[in-house]
Design an enzyme around this catalytic site. Structure first.
Site, PDB file in Angstrom:
ATOM      1  N   ASP A 108       0.835  -1.204   0.000  1.00 44.51           N
ATOM      2  CA  ASP A 108       0.000   0.000   0.000  1.00 44.51           C
ATOM      3  C   ASP A 108       0.869   1.254   0.000  1.00 44.51           C
ATOM      4  O   ASP A 108       1.996   1.237   0.492  1.00 44.51           O
ATOM      5  CB  ASP A 108      -0.914  -0.039   1.241  1.00 44.51           C
ATOM      6  CG  ASP A 108      -2.079   0.924   1.130  1.00 44.51           C
ATOM      7  OD1 ASP A 108      -2.314   1.480   0.032  1.00 44.51           O
ATOM      8  OD2 ASP A 108      -2.761   1.131   2.151  1.00 44.51           O
ATOM      9  N   ASN A 149       1.440   3.375  -2.818  1.00 42.29           N
ATOM     10  CA  ASN A 149       2.080   3.779  -4.081  1.00 42.29           C
ATOM     11  C   ASN A 149       1.635   5.175  -4.505  1.00 42.29           C
ATOM     12  O   ASN A 149       2.453   6.006  -4.885  1.00 42.29           O
ATOM     13  CB  ASN A 149       1.698   2.808  -5.208  1.00 42.29           C
ATOM     14  CG  ASN A 149       2.341   1.456  -5.068  1.00 42.29           C
ATOM     15  OD1 ASN A 149       3.183   1.251  -4.199  1.00 42.29           O
ATOM     16  ND2 ASN A 149       1.953   0.524  -5.915  1.00 42.29           N
ATOM     17  N   HIS A 166       3.234   3.237  -8.774  1.00 37.74           N
ATOM     18  CA  HIS A 166       3.112   1.819  -9.122  1.00 37.74           C
ATOM     19  C   HIS A 166       4.385   1.341  -9.831  1.00 37.74           C
ATOM     20  O   HIS A 166       4.880   0.256  -9.563  1.00 37.74           O
ATOM     21  CB  HIS A 166       1.890   1.573 -10.017  1.00 37.74           C
ATOM     22  CG  HIS A 166       0.583   1.966  -9.386  1.00 37.74           C
ATOM     23  ND1 HIS A 166       0.275   1.680  -8.078  1.00 37.74           N
ATOM     24  CD2 HIS A 166      -0.493   2.644  -9.883  1.00 37.74           C
ATOM     25  CE1 HIS A 166      -0.934   2.161  -7.807  1.00 37.74           C
ATOM     26  NE2 HIS A 166      -1.420   2.750  -8.873  1.00 37.74           N
ATOM     27  N   SER A 192      -6.932  -5.568  -6.228  1.00 30.41           N
ATOM     28  CA  SER A 192      -8.131  -6.066  -5.552  1.00 30.41           C
ATOM     29  C   SER A 192      -9.338  -5.927  -6.467  1.00 30.41           C
ATOM     30  O   SER A 192      -9.307  -5.148  -7.433  1.00 30.41           O
ATOM     31  CB  SER A 192      -8.370  -5.275  -4.263  1.00 30.41           C
ATOM     32  OG  SER A 192      -8.784  -3.965  -4.573  1.00 30.41           O
ATOM     33  N   LEU A 223      11.105 -20.711  -3.857  1.00 30.17           N
ATOM     34  CA  LEU A 223      10.018 -19.843  -3.397  1.00 30.17           C
ATOM     35  C   LEU A 223       8.804 -19.913  -4.337  1.00 30.17           C
ATOM     36  O   LEU A 223       8.965 -19.918  -5.554  1.00 30.17           O
ATOM     37  CB  LEU A 223      10.531 -18.395  -3.359  1.00 30.17           C
ATOM     38  CG  LEU A 223       9.514 -17.290  -3.075  1.00 30.17           C
ATOM     39  CD1 LEU A 223       9.087 -17.320  -1.604  1.00 30.17           C
ATOM     40  CD2 LEU A 223      10.105 -15.916  -3.404  1.00 30.17           C
TER      41      LEU A 223
HETATM   42  C1  FPP Z   1      -1.437   0.178  -3.583  1.00 26.33           C
HETATM   43  O1  FPP Z   1      -1.103   1.529  -3.603  1.00 26.33           O
HETATM   44  C2  FPP Z   1      -0.849  -0.585  -4.676  1.00 26.33           C
HETATM   45  C3  FPP Z   1      -1.525  -1.145  -5.712  1.00 26.33           C
HETATM   46  C4  FPP Z   1      -2.986  -1.024  -5.844  1.00 26.33           C
HETATM   47  C5  FPP Z   1      -0.848  -1.881  -6.793  1.00 26.33           C
HETATM   48  C6  FPP Z   1       0.421  -2.606  -6.503  1.00 26.33           C
HETATM   49  C7  FPP Z   1       1.110  -2.866  -7.770  1.00 26.33           C
HETATM   50  C8  FPP Z   1       2.429  -2.834  -7.999  1.00 26.33           C
HETATM   51  C9  FPP Z   1       3.428  -2.545  -6.961  1.00 26.33           C
HETATM   52  C10 FPP Z   1       2.875  -3.064  -9.384  1.00 26.33           C
HETATM   53  C11 FPP Z   1       3.770  -4.218  -9.631  1.00 26.33           C
HETATM   54  C12 FPP Z   1       3.374  -5.477  -9.015  1.00 26.33           C
HETATM   55  C13 FPP Z   1       3.762  -6.711  -9.445  1.00 26.33           C
HETATM   56  C14 FPP Z   1       3.355  -7.887  -8.654  1.00 26.33           C
HETATM   57  C15 FPP Z   1       4.559  -6.934 -10.668  1.00 26.33           C
HETATM   58  P1  FPP Z   1      -2.262   2.612  -3.709  1.00 26.33           P
HETATM   59  O2  FPP Z   1      -2.419   2.973  -5.133  1.00 26.33           O
HETATM   60  O3  FPP Z   1      -3.491   2.093  -3.058  1.00 26.33           O
HETATM   61  O4  FPP Z   1      -1.641   3.785  -2.911  1.00 26.33           O
HETATM   62  P2  FPP Z   1      -2.414   4.883  -2.032  1.00 26.33           P
HETATM   63  O5  FPP Z   1      -3.061   4.141  -0.899  1.00 26.33           O
HETATM   64  O6  FPP Z   1      -1.316   5.771  -1.595  1.00 26.33           O
HETATM   65  O7  FPP Z   1      -3.401   5.544  -2.925  1.00 26.33           O
END
Ligand code: FPP
Length: 241
Positions: A22, A24, A39, A67, A133
């Site tokens: 969480d 990003n 991301h 999600s 893994l």
């Molecule tokens: C949450 O941050 C993150 C996500 C919804 C996406 C996670 C995806 C990646 C890290 C991309 C690469 C992943 C793989 C497995 C190759 P948010 O957008 O909810 O952040 P916020 O809470 O600050 O808005």
């Protein structure tokens, strides 16, 4: 040299670590960038964490990458995120093979665009023989979707006479979840300071130790992962006993 890595007791490792990646969006916006930049940088953290888990010999690492609620984000963000996910998985598949990492996915993969789920299935197939893994990506995943689906399938088996109501035990329920071949997590990490489960592995987290850190996902590095493992090992687990 890693301070926490040295302190980890290799004989008491969690078998399965699950992570809600969480923060990003916030990480990017705090720096004056678009959310998608967060991301993109989160991919480095995925790589670091996967390497760290493999280095110390963790069995399963599950990452909450998308999600079912994420489908409600602006279409441009959904598209960019899907593309980033699938491109990254494709690009990293040779490295996964080199490091004996087996890729798996849990979630409502039928909701993903056809091309994305095809690519994903191909990568899963290419790594299926690896014995190190297991990296589990939760994609288009939500726990309530998963449990609802399990209930439906169990009802169908009862209806068809293959199962009686009295035969429904918690093992039967577990076997109908998308995680049927994966042990329950011992440790769940959530980054960015939020302290919620957010529809992630509700059934499987029954006895899991929860670890929250303020670090946003794009800033999460090996040392943060090792610290979480170390702190997990300082806790006493009693499984309700
Ligand atoms: C949450 O941050 C993150 C996500 C919804 C996406 C996670 C995806 C990646 C890290 C991309 C690469 C992943 C793989 C497995 C190759 P948010 O957008 O909810 O952040 P916020 O809470 O600050 O808005």
């Amino acid at each position: 040299m890693s301070e926490f890595k040295e302190k980890i007791d290799k004989s008491r490792l969690p078998k399965h670590v699950a992570i809600i990646m969480d923060g990003n969006g916030r990480w990017a916006q705090e720096r004056g960038y678009d959310r998608i930049f967060g991301h993109q940088n989160g991919v480095t953290s995925v790589r670091e964490t996967t390497e760290a888990a493999a280095e110390i010999g963790i069995g399963y690492l599950t990452l909450y990458a998308f999600s079912t609620e994420n489908w409600n984000r602006p279409q441009s963000e959904v598209d960019a995120l899907m593309e980033l996910l699938v491109d990254t998985i494709e690009k990293e598949t040779p490295t996964l093979n080199k490091n004996n990492v087996r890729l798996e996915a849990i979630g409502d993969l039928n909701r993903m665009p056809g091309s994305a789920s095809e690519k994903l299935k191909r990568c899963i197939k290419q790594t299926e023989k690896n014995t190190g893994l297991t990296l589990v990506l939760a994609l288009s995943y939500s726990s309530r979707w998963e449990i609802t689906n399990a209930v439906k399938n169990i009802c169908k088996e009862v209806e068809s006479g293959r199962l009686t109501i009295d035969e429904i035990t918690d093992e039967v329920v577990s076997r109908h979840l998308t995680t049927q071949s994966i042990p329950d997590p011992d440790l769940m990490i959530r980054t960015s300071g939020e302290e919620r489960i957010s529809n992630f592995l509700l059934w499987q987290l029954a006895y899991t130790e929860l670890y929250f850190t303020k670090v946003h996902w794009p800033a999460f590095r090996k040392e943060n992962f090792f610290q979480a493992i170390y702190e997990f090992q300082q806790r006493e687990r009693r499984f309700g006993k």
